[in-house]
Motif scaffolding. Structure first.
Motif, PDB file in Angstrom:
ATOM      1  N   ILE A   3     -32.119-101.093 -16.107  1.00 36.10           N
ATOM      2  CA  ILE A   3     -31.981-100.564 -17.470  1.00 36.10           C
ATOM      3  C   ILE A   3     -30.530-100.212 -17.753  1.00 36.10           C
ATOM      4  CG2 ILE A   3     -32.573 -98.618 -18.983  1.00 36.10           C
ATOM      5  CD1 ILE A   3     -35.378 -98.678 -17.648  1.00 36.10           C
ATOM      6  N   ASN A   4     -29.862 -99.582 -16.798  1.00 34.95           N
ATOM      7  CA  ASN A   4     -28.438 -99.258 -16.965  1.00 34.95           C
ATOM      8  C   ASN A   4     -27.604-100.511 -17.136  1.00 34.95           C
ATOM      9  OD1 ASN A   4     -28.890 -96.499 -16.790  1.00 34.95           O
ATOM     10  ND2 ASN A   4     -28.533 -96.429 -14.586  1.00 34.95           N
ATOM     11  N   GLN A   5     -27.936-101.560 -16.402  1.00 28.81           N
ATOM     12  CA  GLN A   5     -27.198-102.815 -16.533  1.00 28.81           C
ATOM     13  C   GLN A   5     -27.391-103.424 -17.922  1.00 28.81           C
ATOM     14  OE1 GLN A   5     -28.901-104.724 -13.028  1.00 28.81           O
ATOM     15  NE2 GLN A   5     -26.930-104.605 -11.977  1.00 28.81           N
ATOM     16  N   VAL A   6     -28.616-103.380 -18.431  1.00 33.12           N
ATOM     17  CA  VAL A   6     -28.889-103.899 -19.776  1.00 33.12           C
ATOM     18  C   VAL A   6     -28.143-103.052 -20.814  1.00 33.12           C
ATOM     19  CG1 VAL A   6     -30.672-104.212 -21.551  1.00 33.12           C
ATOM     20  CG2 VAL A   6     -31.102-104.952 -19.190  1.00 33.12           C
ATOM     21  N   GLU A   7     -28.171-101.739 -20.651  1.00 35.73           N
ATOM     22  CA  GLU A   7     -27.458-100.861 -21.585  1.00 35.73           C
ATOM     23  C   GLU A   7     -25.960-101.150 -21.575  1.00 35.73           C
ATOM     24  OE1 GLU A   7     -30.473 -97.006 -21.603  1.00 35.73           O
ATOM     25  OE2 GLU A   7     -28.807 -97.044 -20.176  1.00 35.73           O
ATOM     26  N   GLN A   8     -25.398-101.364 -20.402  1.00 37.02           N
ATOM     27  CA  GLN A   8     -23.978-101.680 -20.319  1.00 37.02           C
ATOM     28  C   GLN A   8     -23.679-103.033 -20.960  1.00 37.02           C
ATOM     29  OE1 GLN A   8     -21.398 -99.575 -19.276  1.00 37.02           O
ATOM     30  NE2 GLN A   8     -20.330-101.178 -20.411  1.00 37.02           N
ATOM     31  N   ASP A  13     -21.314-104.871 -27.977  1.00 40.38           N
ATOM     32  CA  ASP A  13     -21.335-103.999 -29.152  1.00 40.38           C
ATOM     33  C   ASP A  13     -22.681-104.030 -29.890  1.00 40.38           C
ATOM     34  OD1 ASP A  13     -19.988-101.998 -30.601  1.00 40.38           O
ATOM     35  OD2 ASP A  13     -19.481-103.423 -32.196  1.00 40.38           O
ATOM     36  N   LEU A  14     -23.739-104.349 -29.153  1.00 40.60           N
ATOM     37  CA  LEU A  14     -25.068-104.387 -29.755  1.00 40.60           C
ATOM     38  C   LEU A  14     -25.629-102.995 -30.007  1.00 40.60           C
ATOM     39  CD1 LEU A  14     -26.622-107.302 -27.691  1.00 40.60           C
ATOM     40  CD2 LEU A  14     -25.960-107.337 -30.113  1.00 40.60           C
ATOM     41  N   HIS A  15     -25.178-102.018 -29.238  1.00 37.98           N
ATOM     42  CA  HIS A  15     -25.669-100.645 -29.435  1.00 37.98           C
ATOM     43  C   HIS A  15     -25.279-100.104 -30.806  1.00 37.98           C
ATOM     44  CE1 HIS A  15     -21.584-100.117 -28.120  1.00 37.98           C
ATOM     45  NE2 HIS A  15     -21.644 -98.806 -28.255  1.00 37.98           N
ATOM     46  N   ASN A  16     -24.252-100.703 -31.415  1.00 38.51           N
ATOM     47  CA  ASN A  16     -23.819-100.323 -32.754  1.00 38.51           C
ATOM     48  C   ASN A  16     -24.322-101.290 -33.819  1.00 38.51           C
ATOM     49  OD1 ASN A  16     -22.295 -98.011 -32.044  1.00 38.51           O
ATOM     50  ND2 ASN A  16     -20.640 -99.332 -31.335  1.00 38.51           N
ATOM     51  N   LEU A  74     -36.099-104.089 -26.606  1.00 37.99           N
ATOM     52  CA  LEU A  74     -36.566-102.717 -26.822  1.00 37.99           C
ATOM     53  C   LEU A  74     -35.581-101.691 -26.278  1.00 37.99           C
ATOM     54  CD1 LEU A  74     -40.369-103.152 -26.087  1.00 37.99           C
ATOM     55  CD2 LEU A  74     -39.243-102.877 -28.319  1.00 37.99           C
ATOM     56  N   ILE A  75     -34.946-102.009 -25.149  1.00 39.75           N
ATOM     57  CA  ILE A  75     -33.909-101.119 -24.612  1.00 39.75           C
ATOM     58  C   ILE A  75     -32.795-100.965 -25.632  1.00 39.75           C
ATOM     59  CG2 ILE A  75     -32.077-100.923 -22.871  1.00 39.75           C
ATOM     60  CD1 ILE A  75     -34.079-102.324 -20.901  1.00 39.75           C
ATOM     61  N   ILE A  76     -32.381-102.073 -26.215  1.00 36.22           N
ATOM     62  CA  ILE A  76     -31.280-102.044 -27.196  1.00 36.22           C
ATOM     63  C   ILE A  76     -31.715-101.328 -28.471  1.00 36.22           C
ATOM     64  CG2 ILE A  76     -29.737-103.452 -28.613  1.00 36.22           C
ATOM     65  CD1 ILE A  76     -29.914-105.571 -26.289  1.00 36.22           C
ATOM     66  N   MET A  86     -31.567 -97.700 -27.875  1.00 32.50           N
ATOM     67  CA  MET A  86     -30.160 -97.260 -27.873  1.00 32.50           C
ATOM     68  C   MET A  86     -29.641 -97.085 -29.291  1.00 32.50           C
ATOM     69  SD  MET A  86     -28.356 -99.659 -24.980  1.00 32.50           S
ATOM     70  CE  MET A  86     -26.715 -98.977 -25.244  1.00 32.50           C
ATOM     71  N   GLN A  87     -29.975 -98.031 -30.152  1.00 28.79           N
ATOM     72  CA  GLN A  87     -29.489 -97.990 -31.531  1.00 28.79           C
ATOM     73  C   GLN A  87     -30.009 -96.775 -32.286  1.00 28.79           C
ATOM     74  OE1 GLN A  87     -30.773-101.907 -32.774  1.00 28.79           O
ATOM     75  NE2 GLN A  87     -28.749-102.779 -32.402  1.00 28.79           N
ATOM     76  N   HIS A  88     -31.064 -96.175 -31.766  1.00 34.89           N
ATOM     77  CA  HIS A  88     -31.635 -94.979 -32.395  1.00 34.89           C
ATOM     78  C   HIS A  88     -31.384 -93.719 -31.564  1.00 34.89           C
ATOM     79  CE1 HIS A  88     -33.792 -98.041 -34.730  1.00 34.89           C
ATOM     80  NE2 HIS A  88     -33.791 -97.105 -35.667  1.00 34.89           N
ATOM     81  N   GLY A  89     -30.468 -93.821 -30.604  1.00 27.65           N
ATOM     82  CA  GLY A  89     -30.106 -92.653 -29.804  1.00 27.65           C
ATOM     83  C   GLY A  89     -31.185 -92.237 -28.817  1.00 27.65           C
ATOM     84  N   MET A  90     -32.011 -93.188 -28.407  1.00 26.65           N
ATOM     85  CA  MET A  90     -33.087 -92.918 -27.462  1.00 26.65           C
ATOM     86  C   MET A  90     -32.927 -93.796 -26.231  1.00 26.65           C
ATOM     87  SD  MET A  90     -36.370 -92.856 -30.002  1.00 26.65           S
ATOM     88  CE  MET A  90     -35.855 -93.785 -31.425  1.00 26.65           C
ATOM     89  N   THR A  91     -33.737 -93.498 -25.216  1.00 31.73           N
ATOM     90  CA  THR A  91     -33.774 -94.344 -24.030  1.00 31.73           C
ATOM     91  C   THR A  91     -35.159 -94.960 -23.913  1.00 31.73           C
ATOM     92  OG1 THR A  91     -34.550 -92.614 -22.531  1.00 31.73           O
ATOM     93  CG2 THR A  91     -32.140 -92.823 -22.821  1.00 31.73           C
ATOM     94  N   LEU A  92     -35.238 -96.058 -23.175  1.00 23.82           N
ATOM     95  CA  LEU A  92     -36.530 -96.683 -22.919  1.00 23.82           C
ATOM     96  C   LEU A  92     -37.449 -95.701 -22.204  1.00 23.82           C
ATOM     97  CD1 LEU A  92     -38.220 -99.309 -23.058  1.00 23.82           C
ATOM     98  CD2 LEU A  92     -37.365 -99.818 -20.769  1.00 23.82           C
ATOM     99  N   GLU A  93     -36.914 -94.981 -21.230  1.00 23.39           N
ATOM    100  CA  GLU A  93     -37.716 -94.016 -20.481  1.00 23.39           C
ATOM    101  C   GLU A  93     -38.295 -92.945 -21.409  1.00 23.39           C
ATOM    102  OE1 GLU A  93     -37.399 -91.302 -16.498  1.00 23.39           O
ATOM    103  OE2 GLU A  93     -35.592 -91.489 -17.724  1.00 23.39           O
ATOM    104  N   GLU A  94     -37.475 -92.442 -22.309  1.00 24.37           N
ATOM    105  CA  GLU A  94     -37.916 -91.414 -23.261  1.00 24.37           C
ATOM    106  C   GLU A  94     -39.059 -91.941 -24.145  1.00 24.37           C
ATOM    107  OE1 GLU A  94     -35.734 -89.193 -27.040  1.00 24.37           O
ATOM    108  OE2 GLU A  94     -34.531 -90.279 -25.583  1.00 24.37           O
ATOM    109  N   CYS A  95     -38.926 -93.173 -24.617  1.00 21.95           N
ATOM    110  CA  CYS A  95     -39.960 -93.771 -25.466  1.00 21.95           C
ATOM    111  C   CYS A  95     -41.243 -94.020 -24.681  1.00 21.95           C
ATOM    112  CB  CYS A  95     -39.460 -95.084 -26.066  1.00 21.95           C
ATOM    113  SG  CYS A  95     -38.062 -94.884 -27.196  1.00 21.95           S
TER     114      CYS A  95
END
Length: 99
Positions: free
Chosen positions: A5-10, A16-19, A59-61, A64-73
């Motif tokens: 998950i961290n690798q996908v987030e990075q 720049d997909l998180h934005n 879904l991970i991305i 992220m775009q909503h300020g959440m994590t996959l784990e949290e969801c």
């Protein structure tokens, strides 16, 4: 799992997909979910594995775009279903209130 998950987030940050526009990411999710359905209809296990993985990436991305994590969801969803009562019919769980 956390490492992946961290690798996908990075990767998403590097691209720049998180934005990016969450609406576009949701469309990407639907596209990948369609690939899951296509793989299942063809009985293509390799394509199914790829489609499921790609769907999780979207879904991970989106999270992220909503300020959440996959784990949290996932935790939120599990907390809602863990005590749910119902019945499995033809391989599908039906909530008690929908029976």
């Amino acid at each position: 799992m956390n490492k992946l998950i961290n690798q996908v987030e990075q990767w998403a940050k590097d691209k720049d997909l998180h934005n990016g526009n969450p609406d576009r990411q949701a469309l990407k999710f639907y596209e990948e979910a369609g690939e899951v359905a296509a793989a299942m209809s063809r009985g293509d296990i390799t394509a199914l594995k790829d489609g499921i993985g790609d769907t999780v990436v979207t879904l991970i991305i989106l999270a992220m775009q909503h300020g959440m994590t996959l784990e949290e969801c996932l935790q939120y969803a599990y907390d809602e279903i863990k005590g749910r009562k119902g019945k499995t019919i033809n391989g599908t769980f039906i909530k008690e209130e929908d029976l």
